[in-house]
Structure formats: structure tokens, C-alpha cells
Write a protein that holds these residues in place. Structure first.
Motif, PDB file in Angstrom:
ATOM      1  N   GLU A 179       2.698  -5.777  -2.230  1.00  0.00           N
ATOM      2  CA  GLU A 179       3.583  -4.585  -2.334  1.00  0.00           C
ATOM      3  C   GLU A 179       2.387  -3.664  -1.736  1.00  0.00           C
ATOM      4  O   GLU A 179       1.412  -2.904  -2.526  1.00  0.00           O
ATOM      5  N   LYS A 180       2.520  -2.650  -1.157  1.00  0.00           N
ATOM      6  CA  LYS A 180       1.993  -1.132  -1.041  1.00  0.00           C
ATOM      7  C   LYS A 180       2.871  -0.291  -0.907  1.00  0.00           C
ATOM      8  O   LYS A 180       3.292   0.260  -0.594  1.00  0.00           O
ATOM      9  N   PRO A 181       2.996   0.323  -2.125  1.00  0.00           N
ATOM     10  CA  PRO A 181       4.291   1.441  -2.506  1.00  0.00           C
ATOM     11  C   PRO A 181       4.535   2.872  -1.736  1.00  0.00           C
ATOM     12  O   PRO A 181       5.339   3.597  -1.592  1.00  0.00           O
ATOM     13  N   PHE A 182       3.198   3.084  -1.182  1.00  0.00           N
ATOM     14  CA  PHE A 182       2.777   4.628  -1.104  1.00  0.00           C
ATOM     15  C   PHE A 182       2.659   4.165   0.231  1.00  0.00           C
ATOM     16  O   PHE A 182       1.901   3.942   1.471  1.00  0.00           O
ATOM     17  N   LYS A 183       3.383   4.850   1.540  1.00  0.00           N
ATOM     18  CA  LYS A 183       4.083   5.289   3.029  1.00  0.00           C
ATOM     19  C   LYS A 183       3.018   6.014   3.798  1.00  0.00           C
ATOM     20  O   LYS A 183       3.948   7.169   3.025  1.00  0.00           O
ATOM     21  N   CYS A 184       2.741   6.150   4.279  1.00  0.00           N
ATOM     22  CA  CYS A 184       2.426   7.423   5.066  1.00  0.00           C
ATOM     23  C   CYS A 184       3.638   7.464   6.344  1.00  0.00           C
ATOM     24  O   CYS A 184       3.942   6.596   6.562  1.00  0.00           O
ATOM     25  N   THR A 185       3.957   8.544   6.111  1.00  0.00           N
ATOM     26  CA  THR A 185       5.036   9.121   7.043  1.00  0.00           C
ATOM     27  C   THR A 185       5.008   9.289   8.837  1.00  0.00           C
ATOM     28  O   THR A 185       5.358   9.871   9.555  1.00  0.00           O
ATOM     29  N   ILE A 186       3.487   9.906   8.858  1.00  0.00           N
ATOM     30  CA  ILE A 186       2.589   9.809  10.296  1.00  0.00           C
ATOM     31  C   ILE A 186       2.651   8.750  11.120  1.00  0.00           C
ATOM     32  O   ILE A 186       2.485   8.868  12.054  1.00  0.00           O
ATOM     33  N   CYS A 187       2.045   7.663  10.086  1.00  0.00           N
ATOM     34  CA  CYS A 187       1.523   6.905  11.205  1.00  0.00           C
ATOM     35  C   CYS A 187       2.243   5.525  10.162  1.00  0.00           C
ATOM     36  O   CYS A 187       2.553   5.329   9.290  1.00  0.00           O
ATOM     37  N   GLU A 188       1.586   4.033  10.029  1.00  0.00           N
ATOM     38  CA  GLU A 188       2.343   2.815   9.897  1.00  0.00           C
ATOM     39  C   GLU A 188       0.955   2.670   8.642  1.00  0.00           C
ATOM     40  O   GLU A 188       2.034   1.269   7.300  1.00  0.00           O
ATOM     41  N   TYR A 189       0.641   3.264   8.016  1.00  0.00           N
ATOM     42  CA  TYR A 189      -0.184   2.728   7.590  1.00  0.00           C
ATOM     43  C   TYR A 189       0.251   2.445   5.963  1.00  0.00           C
ATOM     44  O   TYR A 189       1.069   3.804   5.811  1.00  0.00           O
ATOM     45  N   SER A 190      -0.040   1.321   4.755  1.00  0.00           N
ATOM     46  CA  SER A 190       0.848   2.455   3.699  1.00  0.00           C
ATOM     47  C   SER A 190      -0.749   1.474   2.561  1.00  0.00           C
ATOM     48  O   SER A 190      -1.286   1.137   2.949  1.00  0.00           O
ATOM     49  N   SER A 191      -0.507   2.055   1.065  1.00  0.00           N
ATOM     50  CA  SER A 191      -1.546   1.636   0.220  1.00  0.00           C
ATOM     51  C   SER A 191      -1.087   1.027  -1.273  1.00  0.00           C
ATOM     52  O   SER A 191       0.464   1.789  -1.399  1.00  0.00           O
ATOM     53  N   VAL A 192      -1.695   0.501  -1.716  1.00  0.00           N
ATOM     54  CA  VAL A 192      -1.675   0.543  -3.156  1.00  0.00           C
ATOM     55  C   VAL A 192      -1.430   1.049  -4.238  1.00  0.00           C
ATOM     56  O   VAL A 192      -0.574   1.086  -4.566  1.00  0.00           O
ATOM     57  N   GLU A 193      -2.069   2.503  -3.764  1.00  0.00           N
ATOM     58  CA  GLU A 193      -2.893   3.077  -4.169  1.00  0.00           C
ATOM     59  C   GLU A 193      -2.788   4.716  -4.087  1.00  0.00           C
ATOM     60  O   GLU A 193      -2.905   4.929  -3.420  1.00  0.00           O
ATOM     61  N   ALA A 194      -2.041   5.657  -4.493  1.00  0.00           N
ATOM     62  CA  ALA A 194      -1.937   6.753  -4.530  1.00  0.00           C
ATOM     63  C   ALA A 194      -3.442   7.518  -4.061  1.00  0.00           C
ATOM     64  O   ALA A 194      -3.552   8.583  -2.854  1.00  0.00           O
ATOM     65  N   SER A 195      -4.274   7.359  -4.533  1.00  0.00           N
ATOM     66  CA  SER A 195      -5.299   8.080  -4.292  1.00  0.00           C
ATOM     67  C   SER A 195      -5.799   7.313  -2.804  1.00  0.00           C
ATOM     68  O   SER A 195      -6.850   8.397  -1.993  1.00  0.00           O
ATOM     69  N   LYS A 196      -5.501   6.285  -2.515  1.00  0.00           N
ATOM     70  CA  LYS A 196      -5.951   5.605  -0.751  1.00  0.00           C
ATOM     71  C   LYS A 196      -5.224   6.251   0.015  1.00  0.00           C
ATOM     72  O   LYS A 196      -5.917   6.424   1.107  1.00  0.00           O
ATOM     73  N   ARG A 198      -4.035   9.344  -0.336  1.00  0.00           N
ATOM     74  CA  ARG A 198      -4.762  10.930  -0.165  1.00  0.00           C
ATOM     75  C   ARG A 198      -5.701  10.644   1.061  1.00  0.00           C
ATOM     76  O   ARG A 198      -5.913  11.783   1.141  1.00  0.00           O
ATOM     77  N   ARG A 199      -6.328   9.590   0.605  1.00  0.00           N
ATOM     78  CA  ARG A 199      -7.883   9.857   1.603  1.00  0.00           C
ATOM     79  C   ARG A 199      -7.266   9.347   2.533  1.00  0.00           C
ATOM     80  O   ARG A 199      -8.139  10.395   3.496  1.00  0.00           O
ATOM     81  N   HIS A 200      -6.165   8.712   2.811  1.00  0.00           N
ATOM     82  CA  HIS A 200      -5.751   8.086   4.261  1.00  0.00           C
ATOM     83  C   HIS A 200      -5.309   9.644   4.530  1.00  0.00           C
ATOM     84  O   HIS A 200      -5.507   9.715   5.685  1.00  0.00           O
ATOM     85  N   VAL A 201      -4.057   9.755   4.338  1.00  0.00           N
ATOM     86  CA  VAL A 201      -3.686  12.299   4.722  1.00  0.00           C
ATOM     87  C   VAL A 201      -4.602  12.169   5.725  1.00  0.00           C
ATOM     88  O   VAL A 201      -4.521  13.541   6.427  1.00  0.00           O
ATOM     89  N   ARG A 202      -6.122  12.510   4.758  1.00  0.00           N
ATOM     90  CA  ARG A 202      -7.122  13.560   5.536  1.00  0.00           C
ATOM     91  C   ARG A 202      -7.620  13.354   6.942  1.00  0.00           C
ATOM     92  O   ARG A 202      -8.084  13.583   7.414  1.00  0.00           O
ATOM     93  N   SER A 203      -7.397  11.957   6.965  1.00  0.00           N
ATOM     94  CA  SER A 203      -7.615  11.589   8.492  1.00  0.00           C
ATOM     95  C   SER A 203      -7.235  11.864   9.269  1.00  0.00           C
ATOM     96  O   SER A 203      -7.194  12.013  10.898  1.00  0.00           O
ATOM     97  N   HIS A 204      -5.478  11.981   9.114  1.00  0.00           N
ATOM     98  CA  HIS A 204      -4.622  12.889   9.764  1.00  0.00           C
ATOM     99  C   HIS A 204      -4.781  14.635   9.588  1.00  0.00           C
ATOM    100  O   HIS A 204      -5.015  14.947  10.870  1.00  0.00           O
TER     101      HIS A 204
END
Length: 339
Positions: A179-196, A198-204
Motif C-alpha cells: 500500500e502506497k498512500p502518497f501519489k505523485c501527481t506528475i509521474c507514476e511514483y508513489s510511496s509508503v512514507e510522506a518523507s519519501k 517529499r524527497r521524490h518531489v525534489r526530483s521534479h
DNA sequence: TATCCATAGCGCCCCCTGCTGGT
DNA sequence: ACCAGCAGGGGGCGCTATGGATA
């Protein structure tokens, strides 16, 4: 900070409480502002109003920052809850609100009292194994379990065990429920943790909030900066267990061990020629150097043939060189005649 | 009031990947 | 070609703090 500027006299402990609460609210607002930023950032390239990530439920759970409870104390029209003229005086014993309905008031009071305890320096629950102390018995309990290795929360689907239920819950998301509740609205990435996320969003966004104080480098996450700092200290903390060679990163050492000391190491064959490369990344270099298409053709100086691929050109040059060698070769017997 | 529970948040370490530049 | 250095993106876990609910 307004507390100190108020002319009214207050008991010292109450002043301290004011300062602590105001500091806390500042931090909370930073956190909430951060969350809001995340949701409102709209890079021009990506279109307007795009949110960077959201949870599946679009929950209102903006974290347990406590700002909600405290917000009843402030004028909601204020952009910032604490204006310089507004001082919040909180008396723990006679706490009252005027903004709440009576039944809500009781719950709010209870929550706020509970919350205010977190600002107290009093940590009555001391660990008998180290100098640390905690606000609550539960925190101490978890801490002691970490010391002793006691992990009461066992995963029903594997052998993993954890000190806290939360850790087990997160483990189950990572390994079993996926289960990965945090979904990126720009790409397909999703994560288990909010902090992940946030880290991912920085790549955008390209945001790099962790600058190196010794050079111009800035990192997108704290650990990368820490890793980068090793380049300044020269520290090589990873040692090959076979030859004792030292490396800056564990991955580099791993490749070294595999390539230098491993058996039956798989090699990467170039799909266009017979070359074998020991590393996949070197295959990439090989492909770029020898098999990529060149806009500007290379011409053979002997016959003028044009080539758009360096490998084909080199192969072609080999044929000229072997012809030349053949022509200049001499008979190996005593006659020394040219062949 | 204490306790339980769920969750947030930060940190740490690892992995894999790919680029770079020296040999 | 080989090799080590190094950064980017991400997975997984350790640990503590916090707020809400409840006994």
C-alpha cells in the motif's frame, strides 16, 4: 517575540510557557506552510495549479502538528497566528477557551493540556540503561526495548519483528500489502512514507535544500550531503575484505569485490560487436563511443569512404593497416624479398 | 491522568544506476 | 577497456515525538 515586550507582569514560569508555545506554533506553521507549498507549487512548465502529491484519501491529516487545536486561540483572519500585539497567555490550571462549544471545549482542553505537556522540559521517565529520559512511560518502554532487543510486534507473514506497532505497520506496507498512500501527481511514483514523497518531489522541482558549506554542491536530501562530505574529508570507510583496498561508497566496493575477487563474473557483451565489458556502465560508454550515429561522417584518408559509426570506421581502417603490413612484409628466408 | 494507538518526521544505510576521468 | 570516484533516485528500517481517543 511579543511575550517579553508586554508590560504586564507575569510569573516567570508563565512567560516561559508563552515563549515555548509561540516557538512551537512558529515551527508548526513552518511545517504547515511547507505542506501547503508542496501542494501549491506550480512550476510554469507543468501547468497551473498542479499539485505535486496527494494521499489516496485526500485526508485532512496534515500531520500531528497540533496547529488545529491551537488555532482556536487565534483570529482566523490573521495570516500568521501570532501578531506582535497578540500574546497568548496560557494558564495550565485555569485554561479556558471562548471559541469552542462546551462539549468541544472539554475535549480541546484535554488535548491542549496534553499538548502543553510536550513543551515541558520535565521528562520523568528516565532510562536505567542510558542517560536519556522521556515524557511518557510508553516512549521509555519503546526505548528500553530498543536497548534490550525485545521486539514484541512480530509480522504474521515473515520473520520480521519490531519494537513498535508503527514500525510493523510500515513494514507490512513495504513488504506485504504494498500500500502506497502518497501519489505523485506528475509521474507514476508513489510511496509508503510522506518523507519519501517529499524527497521524490525534489526530483521534479530541482530543489536542493542541503548546501555544502565547503563547495557549491547542494543536495536534495540530507544523507546525500553527508555522503558528499566524505569527498572533502577523504574518508574511505568501506574496506575490501580480501585485499583491504578502501572505497568511498559501499556500492563501489561491492563492484570491486565482484570484479576482482569474484568467480564466474558475468560480462556484458556489446550487441554490435564482439566486445565484452565487465561493467554495464562501461558498456554504455562503449556504445556511445563506438556505435552511436555521428551526424558528421568520418572519412577514410586512404580511400575516402565515409562512416557515420566510429566502430565501422575503425574496422575499415584495420583492413588498410593489414594491407599495408602485407605489402611491407619481407620473406623470412635469407632472400629478403618483398612479398 | 495515564495509557494506547496511529501517524509524522528525521536519520541512517543500503541498493542500483549512470556519468566522469585517470590509467 | 578497466577502474574508482561520485551523484541521483529510491527502498527499508530505527527511533522519537505528537495528537486523539479512551479506560
Amino acid at each position: 517575540m511579543s511575550a517579553g515586550s508586554q508590560a504586564t507582569e507575569k510569573p516567570p514560569d508563565m512567560l516561559l510557557m508563552e515563549v515555548q508555545v509561540l516557538d512551537k506554533i512558529d515551527r508548526d506553521n513552518d511545517a504547515i506552510a511547507f505542506e501547503n507549498n508542496i501542494q501549491q507549487l506550480s512550476p510554469s512548465e507543468e501547468g497551473e495549479g498542479k499539485e505535486f502529491f496527494s494521499t489516496v484519501e485526500e485526508t485532512e491529516s496534515q500531520s500531528c502538528n497540533g496547529g488545529d487545536d491551537l488555532s482556536v486561540l487565534f483570529n482566523e483572519e490573521q495570516e500568521y497566528p501570532i501578531a506582535s500585539e497578540q500574546t497568548v497567555v496560557i494558564n495550565l490550571k485555569n485554561l479556558t477557551f471562548e471559541a469552542c462549544a462546551p462539549h468541544q471545549e472539554k475535549a480541546k482542553l484535554s488535548s491542549l493540556r496534553c499538548h502543553l505537556k510536550t513543551h515541558s522540559d520535565e521528562k520523568r521517565h528516565a532510562c536505567h540503561l542510558c542517560p536519556k529520559a522521556f515524557h511518557t512511560a510508553a516512549l521509555l518502554h519503546n526505548h528500553v526495548n530498543a536497548h534490550t532487543g525485545n521486539k514484541p510486534h512480530k509480522c504474521s507473514e515473515c520473520d520480521a519483528a519490531f519494537v513498535t506497532r508503527g514500525e510493523l505497520s510500515r513494514h507490512r506496507r513495504y513488504k506485504h500489502t504494498l500500500e502506497k498512500p502518497f501519489k505523485c501527481t506528475i509521474c507514476e511514483y508513489s510511496s509508503v512514507e510522506a518523507s519519501k514523497m517529499r524527497r521524490h518531489v525534489r526530483s521534479h522541482t530541482g530543489e536542493r535544500p542541503y548546501p555544502c558549506h565547503l563547495c557549491s554542491y547542494a543536495s536534495k536530501d540530507a544523507y546525500k550531503l553527508k555522503r558528499h562530505m566524505l569527498t572533502h574529508t577523504g574518508e574511505k570507510r568501506y574496506e575490501c575484505y580480501v585485499c583491504q583496498a578502501r572505497f568511498t561508497q559501499s556500492g563501489t566496493m561491492k563492484i570491486h569485490v565482484l570484479q576482482k575477487h569474484g568467480e564466474n563474473v558475468p560480462k556484458h557483451q556489446c550487441p554490435h560487436c564482439s566486445t565484452f565489458l565487465s561493467r554495464k556502465s562501461d558498456l554504455g560508454v562503449h556504445l556511445r563511443n563506438l556505435h552511436s550515429y555521428m551526424e558528421e561522417a568520418v572519412k577514410c584518408r586512404d580511400c575516402g569512404a565515409a562512416f557515420h559509426e566510429r566502430y565501422a570506421f575503425l574496422q575499415h581502417r584495420k583492413t588498410h593497416r593489414s594491407e599495408e603490413r602485407f605489402r611491407s612484409a619481407q620473406c623470412s628466408c635469407t632472400c629478403n624479398q618483398a612479398l
